[in-house]
Motif scaffolding. Structure first.
Motif, short mmCIF file in Angstrom:
data_model
loop_
_atom_site.label_atom_id
_atom_site.label_comp_id
_atom_site.label_asym_id
_atom_site.label_seq_id
_atom_site.Cartn_x
_atom_site.Cartn_y
_atom_site.Cartn_z
N THR A 3 0.83 -1.20 0.00
CA THR A 3 0.00 0.00 0.00
C THR A 3 0.87 1.24 0.00
O THR A 3 2.01 1.21 0.44
CB THR A 3 -0.90 0.03 1.24
OG1 THR A 3 -0.05 0.02 2.37
CG2 THR A 3 -1.83 -1.15 1.28
N GLY A 4 0.27 2.33 -0.46
CA GLY A 4 0.99 3.60 -0.53
C GLY A 4 1.32 4.14 0.84
O GLY A 4 2.17 4.99 0.99
N SER A 5 0.65 3.63 1.90
CA SER A 5 0.86 4.21 3.22
C SER A 5 2.27 3.95 3.75
O SER A 5 2.67 4.53 4.73
CB SER A 5 -0.16 3.65 4.19
OG SER A 5 0.01 2.26 4.29
N ALA A 44 2.12 4.13 -11.03
CA ALA A 44 0.83 4.64 -10.54
C ALA A 44 1.04 6.05 -10.00
O ALA A 44 1.98 6.28 -9.24
CB ALA A 44 0.31 3.72 -9.45
N HIS A 46 -0.09 8.95 -7.60
CA HIS A 46 -0.88 9.17 -6.38
C HIS A 46 -0.96 10.67 -6.17
O HIS A 46 -0.11 11.25 -5.49
CB HIS A 46 -0.21 8.51 -5.17
CG HIS A 46 0.09 7.06 -5.38
ND1 HIS A 46 -0.74 6.05 -4.98
CD2 HIS A 46 1.14 6.44 -5.99
CE1 HIS A 46 -0.23 4.88 -5.31
NE2 HIS A 46 0.91 5.09 -5.93
N GLU A 48 -2.92 12.51 -4.43
CA GLU A 48 -3.13 13.04 -3.08
C GLU A 48 -1.83 13.02 -2.27
O GLU A 48 -1.59 13.88 -1.43
CB GLU A 48 -4.27 12.28 -2.36
CG GLU A 48 -3.96 10.83 -1.94
CD GLU A 48 -3.67 9.85 -3.09
OE1 GLU A 48 -3.06 8.80 -2.80
OE2 GLU A 48 -4.05 10.12 -4.25
N GLY A 49 -0.98 12.04 -2.54
CA GLY A 49 0.28 11.98 -1.79
C GLY A 49 1.43 12.64 -2.54
O GLY A 49 2.55 12.68 -2.06
N HIS A 50 1.14 13.15 -3.74
CA HIS A 50 2.17 13.79 -4.58
C HIS A 50 3.35 12.86 -4.86
O HIS A 50 4.49 13.19 -4.57
CB HIS A 50 2.70 15.07 -3.91
CG HIS A 50 1.63 16.05 -3.61
ND1 HIS A 50 0.70 16.43 -4.54
CD2 HIS A 50 1.35 16.73 -2.47
CE1 HIS A 50 -0.12 17.31 -3.98
NE2 HIS A 50 0.24 17.50 -2.72
N TYR A 51 3.08 11.69 -5.38
CA TYR A 51 4.20 10.85 -5.81
C TYR A 51 3.72 9.87 -6.87
O TYR A 51 2.53 9.70 -7.11
CB TYR A 51 4.85 10.12 -4.64
CG TYR A 51 4.01 9.07 -3.94
CD1 TYR A 51 4.08 7.73 -4.31
CD2 TYR A 51 3.17 9.42 -2.88
CE1 TYR A 51 3.33 6.77 -3.66
CE2 TYR A 51 2.41 8.47 -2.22
CZ TYR A 51 2.49 7.14 -2.62
OH TYR A 51 1.75 6.18 -1.97
N SER A 53 4.59 5.80 -8.25
CA SER A 53 5.28 4.64 -7.68
C SER A 53 5.04 3.39 -8.52
O SER A 53 4.15 3.34 -9.36
CB SER A 53 4.80 4.38 -6.26
OG SER A 53 3.48 3.88 -6.29
N ALA A 153 9.13 4.79 -4.94
CA ALA A 153 8.33 6.00 -5.17
C ALA A 153 9.24 7.15 -5.56
O ALA A 153 10.36 7.26 -5.06
CB ALA A 153 7.57 6.37 -3.90
#
Length: 685
Positions: A3-5, A44, A46, A48-51, A53, A153
């Motif tokens: 996951t991106g988290s 991908a 993302h 909202e997270g500005h990256y 990956s 990322a």
């Protein structure tokens, strides 16, 4: 799935998205013209997270992302903010992130940087891109390796004009400068209108306002005598020399030592500047000549003697490619090419001391099946000591190299071959001769017994004073005097270990690690094999490789094949470019039953392969150089085809391929030939 988290959201915004220069991207709502290669894994975005990956939830080896076309007539700095996250177990083949430059008109991408260290938060890489008249693209490649769960990322790519060692400390990534943490004294960011007790100066230098930022170090927590704080710049990634300048303020109550050092990859420190004033109430400009022919860090170091020492502040580090004072602008940088020689034309800048008599002779061996030729081409010139002129016992032959400047790290490489009776230890030695006092230091000598294989030696050294390299061949008695051969001497800047870490030349393949850009049409008995050392059958095949004498090459094993059987080594698809291309390689065809070796060009969309080069039958006991000039504006493949000859004595080998853009400097007269010349085994002195 990963996951991106796992990625810490990048809290840093390098600049407003509206101000981004071409090739820069913060991956907020788009990829800014970056595209991915659909032949590989998807990236991908993302927002909202500005990256952006890629991870191991998809099956595949790698993901490729390339920028729009970029131009850079001046130097620029590429800053990459990234993170590699993996499982705690170490993998033999870890995930890595590579950054390449894809220049217009070149078939191969140039690897600028590669990283595989996993981290808990983002890291920054700073890469200098030299000025160029050609268009280029930046290519990012995420390799997934063998990790079960890995993700890579990229938070931001920023390209700015100028040099990576420049910084005004206005952005919170601090241009990749880092403080070496110390329990008591450290560099901090000051300014920015934060009304804290730490803001020791009313104004910075860049903006001349309380909103601007600078770096500072304060003595208030000093516990011990001589506590040191270090601020370390990003490593230079391209050779540069010129003037480094910065502004500083210094307030001391007891002695402060503020020093600037260069540190190379081996950890050598060289002091380049030291403050001489006790007080500078306002921002003072410091300028210092700076020479970084190989990767270096600049270290700003402050040492305090007591807690009442005072403080030092630093701002606006900049660099100009012209030396600070005009007098020193006349210094020409050392050119390492002048310190080497392949002996094809003459002795270059090497010379002998005739007091010793003619110790070394420049000789050439025509192609034959008994005596090896030179290392450069297999049919050129090399140096031989202990020839028929000098075989009286007790003689010594000294070969002096040109003067090398002091205080630089050098890597000396050369090839030697020994032909003789017993263990010939000590028959060839290398000394460093310092010119200011008659000191000779032995830095290398032969330990091995004669094998008659060109073997590479490499030695790193650094001397404070100018010096010369001296090759000494020494003969105690006839039985110690085999033949000592020497060829292809080269000197490069930086240590040999650092040169090994350095990135490979684009389009070069030595087969030391793997088969590079080549694959087999089919694997099995009738295929090419990667091998080191001699081949199993006597009187055929090489005794060692061409790269170092102890490395790897590709060959066909004739005992596993039948007469007329073919083996193909096929390159991956290479980028077509307008204009001529040059392929240089070394081939070994020794053995009475040797068959054919051919090179073909296969253009995308064509049925027929175009024959470029062929040799038939036994050629020489040496590795010979092949040179092929070709053109293809479409994508293409290069194919090496070996055909087994009439007997098991037909092991054919290749090594050291190099693809280069532009026409060949030397072209072989005969592209298609058979057999070897009649004048066997003549040595020309």
């Amino acid at each position: 799935a990963v996951t991106g988290s796992r990625f810490v959201p990048a809290a840093l915004r390098l600049a407003g998205a509206a101000l981004l220069s071409p090739g820069s991207c913060a991956f907020e709502d788009s990829a800014c013209g970056y595209e991915w290669d659909y032949a590989h894994l998807p990236w991908a975005l993302h927002g909202e997270g500005h990256y952006i990956s890629v991870d191991t939830s998809h099956e595949g080896e790698k993901a490729v992302l390339f920028s729009p076309d970029l131009y850079s007539e001046e130097w620029s700095c590429v800053r990459l903010i990234y993170q590699i996250a993996t499982t705690p177990e170490t993998s033999p083949d870890p995930a890595r992130l590579n950054l390449y430059l894809r220049k217009e008109g070149e078939s191969f991408d140039r690897l600028l940087w590669s990283a595989k260290e996993p981290s808990d938060s983002w890291l920054i890489a700073s890469l200098d891109v030299t000025n160029s008249t050609k268009k280029y693209k930046i290519v990012l490649e995420g390799e997934m390796g063998q990790d079960k769960s890995a993700s890579i990322a990229v938070f931001e790519i920023k390209i700015t004009p100028g040099y990576c060692i420049e910084c005004d400390f206005e952005e919170n990534h601090l241009c990749g400068f880092v403080n070496r943490w110390n329990p008591n004294v450290n560099w901090f960011v000051g300014g920015g209108n934060i009304r804290n007790s730490q803001s020791i100066l009313p104004k910075d230098h860049t903006l001349n306002s309380e909103l601007g930022h600078y770096m500072y170090v304060d003595s208030v927590y000093v516990k011990h005598f001589q506590e040191v704080a270090q601020l370390i710049s990003p490593k230079t990634t391209a050779p540069m020399s010129g003037c480094l300048s910065f502004y500083y303020q210094l307030k001391q109550e007891s002695r402060i030592v503020f020093t600037v050092y260069l540190r190379d990859t081996s950890g050598f420190y060289e002091e380049i500047w030291k403050t001489d004033s006790a007080l500078s109430a306002d921002w003072e400009l410091a300028e210092v000549d700076f020479n970084a022919p190989y990767p270096m860090e600049v270290i700003f170091e402050v040492a305090f003697n007591s807690a009442k020492g005072g403080y030092v502040a630093l701002d606006d580090i900049s660099f100009s490619p012209v030396y600070c004072s005009n007098q020193t602008g006349l210094r020409t940088p050392f050119n390492p090419l002048k310190a080497g020689c392949n002996f094809e034309e003459d002795l270059c800048n090497f010379y002998q001391d005739h007091k010793d008599g003619p110790g070394w002779s420049r000789v050439k061996v025509k192609r034959n099946v008994y005596r090896a030729g030179d290392h450069t081409t297999g049919f050129g010139y090399y140096l031989l000591a202990n020839t028929k002129f000098t075989s009286q016992p007790g003689y010594i032959g000294r070969l002096y190299g040109p003067t090398l400047p002091g205080n630089l790290q050098f890597c000396l490489r050369f090839y030697y071959a020994l032909y003789g009776f017993f263990k010939m230890s000590g028959t060839l030695a290398v000394y460093i001769f310092e010119e200011n006092h008659v000191v000779q230091e032995k830095i290398w000598s032969v330990l091995d017994s004669p094998k008659g294989v060109w073997t590479q030696a490499e030695i790193s050294f650094k001397k404070p004073m100018p010096c010369k390299v001296v090759f000494v061949s020494w003969c105690k008695s006839f039985w110690d005097c085999g033949l000592v051969a020497l060829d292809d001497i080269s000197v490069s800047l930086g240590s040999c270990q650092a040169a090994d870490v350095l990135l490979p030349r684009p389009g070069e393949c030595t087969f030391e690690k793997d088969e590079c850009m080549f694959t087999q049409k089919k694997r099995g008995r009738g295929s090419w094999h990667r091998r080191r050392g001699a081949t199993p059958t006597s009187y055929t095949g090489p005794k060692g490789d061409h790269t170092t004498g102890v490395g790897y090459y590709m060959y066909i094993e004739a005992s596993d094949m039948v007469y007329g059987q073919r083996a193909y080594l096929v390159s991956r698809s290479l980028r077509g470019t307008p204009g001529k291309q040059c392929l240089t390689f070394f081939y070994h065809m020794y053995g009475a039953g040797t068959g054919l070796l051919s090179v073909y060009l296969k253009k995308e969309g064509d049925e027929e392969d175009i024959p470029l080069w062929r040799r038939t039958g036994e050629q020489s006991i040496s590795w010979l150089r092949g040179v092929i000039e070709y053109e293809s504006d479409r994508n293409y493949q290069i194919i090496f085809e070996a055909i087994r000859g009439v007997s098991v004595r037909s092991d054919t080998a290749i090594d050291d391929l190099l693809f280069q853009a532009g026409p060949c400097l030397e072209v072989e007269e005969i592209q298609f030939s058979s057999g070897y010349p009649n004048s066997l085994n003549e040595i020309e002195y």
